[in-house]
Design an enzyme around this catalytic site. Structure first.
Site, PDB file in Angstrom:
ATOM      1  N   ASN A 155       0.890  -1.169   0.000  1.00  0.00           N
ATOM      2  CA  ASN A 155       0.000   0.000   0.000  1.00  0.00           C
ATOM      3  C   ASN A 155       0.921   1.210   0.000  1.00  0.00           C
ATOM      4  O   ASN A 155       1.521   1.538   1.008  1.00  0.00           O
ATOM      5  CB  ASN A 155      -0.888  -0.017   1.257  1.00  0.00           C
ATOM      6  CG  ASN A 155      -1.668   1.275   1.421  1.00  0.00           C
ATOM      7  OD1 ASN A 155      -1.725   2.099   0.514  1.00  0.00           O
ATOM      8  ND2 ASN A 155      -2.268   1.464   2.592  1.00  0.00           N
ATOM      9  N   LYS A 181       0.279   4.307  -0.292  1.00  0.00           N
ATOM     10  CA  LYS A 181      -0.252   5.540   0.334  1.00  0.00           C
ATOM     11  C   LYS A 181       0.063   6.754  -0.552  1.00  0.00           C
ATOM     12  O   LYS A 181       0.057   6.627  -1.776  1.00  0.00           O
ATOM     13  CB  LYS A 181       0.283   5.676   1.766  1.00  0.00           C
ATOM     14  CG  LYS A 181       0.059   4.399   2.594  1.00  0.00           C
ATOM     15  CD  LYS A 181       0.302   4.569   4.056  1.00  0.00           C
ATOM     16  CE  LYS A 181       0.058   3.244   4.760  1.00  0.00           C
ATOM     17  NZ  LYS A 181       0.177   3.333   6.216  1.00  0.00           N
ATOM     18  N   HIS A 225      -9.308   1.476   4.902  1.00  0.00           N
ATOM     19  CA  HIS A 225      -8.017   1.642   5.583  1.00  0.00           C
ATOM     20  C   HIS A 225      -8.201   2.596   6.769  1.00  0.00           C
ATOM     21  O   HIS A 225      -8.978   3.553   6.694  1.00  0.00           O
ATOM     22  CB  HIS A 225      -6.965   2.177   4.612  1.00  0.00           C
ATOM     23  CG  HIS A 225      -5.592   2.119   5.193  1.00  0.00           C
ATOM     24  ND1 HIS A 225      -5.132   3.074   6.068  1.00  0.00           N
ATOM     25  CD2 HIS A 225      -4.608   1.197   5.087  1.00  0.00           C
ATOM     26  CE1 HIS A 225      -3.905   2.736   6.452  1.00  0.00           C
ATOM     27  NE2 HIS A 225      -3.569   1.601   5.877  1.00  0.00           N
ATOM     28  N   GLU A 285      -6.538   4.970   7.784  1.00  0.00           N
ATOM     29  CA  GLU A 285      -6.317   6.396   7.477  1.00  0.00           C
ATOM     30  C   GLU A 285      -7.549   6.997   6.815  1.00  0.00           C
ATOM     31  O   GLU A 285      -7.865   8.174   7.023  1.00  0.00           O
ATOM     32  CB  GLU A 285      -5.048   6.537   6.616  1.00  0.00           C
ATOM     33  CG  GLU A 285      -3.802   6.294   7.455  1.00  0.00           C
ATOM     34  CD  GLU A 285      -2.639   5.638   6.730  1.00  0.00           C
ATOM     35  OE1 GLU A 285      -2.590   5.666   5.491  1.00  0.00           O
ATOM     36  OE2 GLU A 285      -1.776   5.072   7.438  1.00  0.00           O
ATOM     37  N   GLU A 311      -5.274  -4.634  10.635  1.00  0.00           N
ATOM     38  CA  GLU A 311      -4.231  -3.630  10.825  1.00  0.00           C
ATOM     39  C   GLU A 311      -4.495  -2.868  12.124  1.00  0.00           C
ATOM     40  O   GLU A 311      -5.283  -1.911  12.129  1.00  0.00           O
ATOM     41  CB  GLU A 311      -4.222  -2.640   9.657  1.00  0.00           C
ATOM     42  CG  GLU A 311      -3.956  -3.265   8.309  1.00  0.00           C
ATOM     43  CD  GLU A 311      -3.337  -2.266   7.328  1.00  0.00           C
ATOM     44  OE1 GLU A 311      -2.297  -2.599   6.768  1.00  0.00           O
ATOM     45  OE2 GLU A 311      -3.876  -1.166   7.160  1.00  0.00           O
ATOM     46  N   GLY A 369       2.887   2.342  10.783  1.00  0.00           N
ATOM     47  CA  GLY A 369       3.861   3.419  10.601  1.00  0.00           C
ATOM     48  C   GLY A 369       4.591   3.798  11.876  1.00  0.00           C
ATOM     49  O   GLY A 369       5.284   4.810  11.922  1.00  0.00           O
ATOM     50  N   SER A 394       3.717  -2.111  10.347  1.00  0.00           N
ATOM     51  CA  SER A 394       5.163  -2.193  10.576  1.00  0.00           C
ATOM     52  C   SER A 394       5.752  -3.564  10.242  1.00  0.00           C
ATOM     53  O   SER A 394       6.670  -4.029  10.919  1.00  0.00           O
ATOM     54  CB  SER A 394       5.499  -1.786  12.015  1.00  0.00           C
ATOM     55  OG  SER A 394       5.115  -0.442  12.255  1.00  0.00           O
ATOM     56  N   GLY A 442       3.051  -1.094   4.241  1.00  0.00           N
ATOM     57  CA  GLY A 442       3.153   0.332   3.955  1.00  0.00           C
ATOM     58  C   GLY A 442       4.585   0.714   3.613  1.00  0.00           C
ATOM     59  O   GLY A 442       5.077   0.487   2.509  1.00  0.00           O
ATOM     60  N   GLY A 443       5.289   1.289   4.592  1.00  0.00           N
ATOM     61  CA  GLY A 443       6.623   1.845   4.357  1.00  0.00           C
ATOM     62  C   GLY A 443       7.582   0.901   3.650  1.00  0.00           C
ATOM     63  O   GLY A 443       8.308   1.312   2.727  1.00  0.00           O
TER      64      GLY A 443
HETATM   65  P1  13P Z   1       3.305   0.367   7.659  1.00  0.00           P
HETATM   66  O1  13P Z   1       3.758  -0.927   7.050  1.00  0.00           O
HETATM   67  O2  13P Z   1       4.059   1.560   7.146  1.00  0.00           O
HETATM   68  O3  13P Z   1       3.195   0.306   9.144  1.00  0.00           O
HETATM   69  O4  13P Z   1       1.791   0.604   7.118  1.00  0.00           O
HETATM   70  C1  13P Z   1       0.886  -0.438   7.210  1.00  0.00           C
HETATM   71  C2  13P Z   1      -0.326  -0.062   6.455  1.00  0.00           C
HETATM   72  O5  13P Z   1      -1.046   0.850   6.802  1.00  0.00           O
HETATM   73  C3  13P Z   1      -0.630  -0.822   5.222  1.00  0.00           C
HETATM   74  O6  13P Z   1      -1.906  -0.555   4.767  1.00  0.00           O
END
Ligand code: 13P
Length: 253
Positions: A9, A11, A98, A100, A170, A176, A215, A236-237
């Site tokens: 993802n 983002k 999600h 967010e 999640e 994050g 994470s 994510g990251g």
């Molecule tokens: P991180 O892997 O950066 O923690 O993000 C997870 C996420 O929100 C994937 O949708």
């Protein structure tokens, strides 16, 4: 046996140049046989880059999709992107709900359920995100929150609809932050989700992929994905760096 799925993802990240480089390196790593045959790989990307990603990935082993979707098909909804538009660009997946979108943009359980329905209606696989806030975990209501988020979709679409998509647990406090849920903490919630679905339909529970997100990195993916009810990750990251993403993609059961 369920396949492992590792989905990135991205983002609000990337440029034409960085995406070209990232995908070139991920494809090269996959061509080197670094990913097991029972592991599926996907990237969910900002709308504006879907066309570029389609041109790069169509016909490869990497599936792609969007980070959200409109609940509407067309009409006066300025700024929205619909299921038919995503299908027009060969998307396979659409993330819905999600955290967010829920916490920053105010999407409610009912909005998420409508987006799940819109994705499904157009043959996209919704990746339904669920998960609790830190204060909800501290209050001991993780299962209540996750059950409520799932029920919104089950009530609208029926439990069988879940096999047309993917669930991603999640925990919001792990996103994050570098604070990964322990494999056992994640497994406990995954087992709760699968058990809740099994009470309605054992076949659906057996088939549906439940991903963990929060994470995940190359160092912790093995332990997480080894748990019986964790079928991969939503990343994510670490999905923004080819080496990190490939390390996670090679961690499947
Ligand atoms: P991180 O892997 O950066 O923690 O993000 C997870 C996420 O929100 C994937 O949708």
């Amino acid at each position: 046996m369920r396949n492992t799925l590792v989905a990135g993802n991205w983002k609000l990240n990337g440029s034409k140049a960085s995406i070209a480089e990232l995908l070139k390196n991920i494809l090269a790593g996959m061509a080197d046989g670094r990913v097991k045959s029972n592991t599926e790989v996907a990237v969910c990307v900002p709308y504006i880059y879907i066309h570029q990603v389609q041109e790069t990935l169509e016909g490869t082993a990497i599936a792609f999709g969007s980070e959200s979707i409109s609940e509407h098909d067309s009409g006066a909804f300025t700024g929205e992107i619909s299921g038919p538009m995503l299908k027009d660009f060969a998307c396979e997946y659409a993330i819905v709900g999600h955290s967010e979108r829920r916490t920053i943009f105010g999407e409610k359980d009912a909005d998420t359920a409508n987006k799940f329905a819109a994705a499904r209606k157009h043959g996209l696989k919704p990746i339904l995100c669920v998960g609790e806030l830190l204060e909800e975990r501290e209050q001991g209501i993780t299962e209540t929150v996750v059950a409520r988020q799932l029920d919104a979709v089950i009530d609208l679409e029926g439990v069988e609809a879940l096999t047309d998509g993917v669930i991603a647990y999640e925990p919001v406090w792990a996103i994050g932050t570098g604070m990964t849920a322990s494999p056992q903490q994640a497994q406990d919630v995954h087992a709760f989700i699968r058990g809740k679905i099994a009470a309605l339909n054992a076949d659906v529970a057996d088939k549906v992929q439940i991903l963990y997100g929060g994470s995940v990195n190359g160092g912790n993916a093995d332990e997480l994905f080894a748990m019986p009810d964790i079928d991969g990750g939503l990343i994510g990251g670490a999905a923004l760096k080819a080496e990190d993403f490939l390390a996670i993609c090679s961690a499947g059961k």
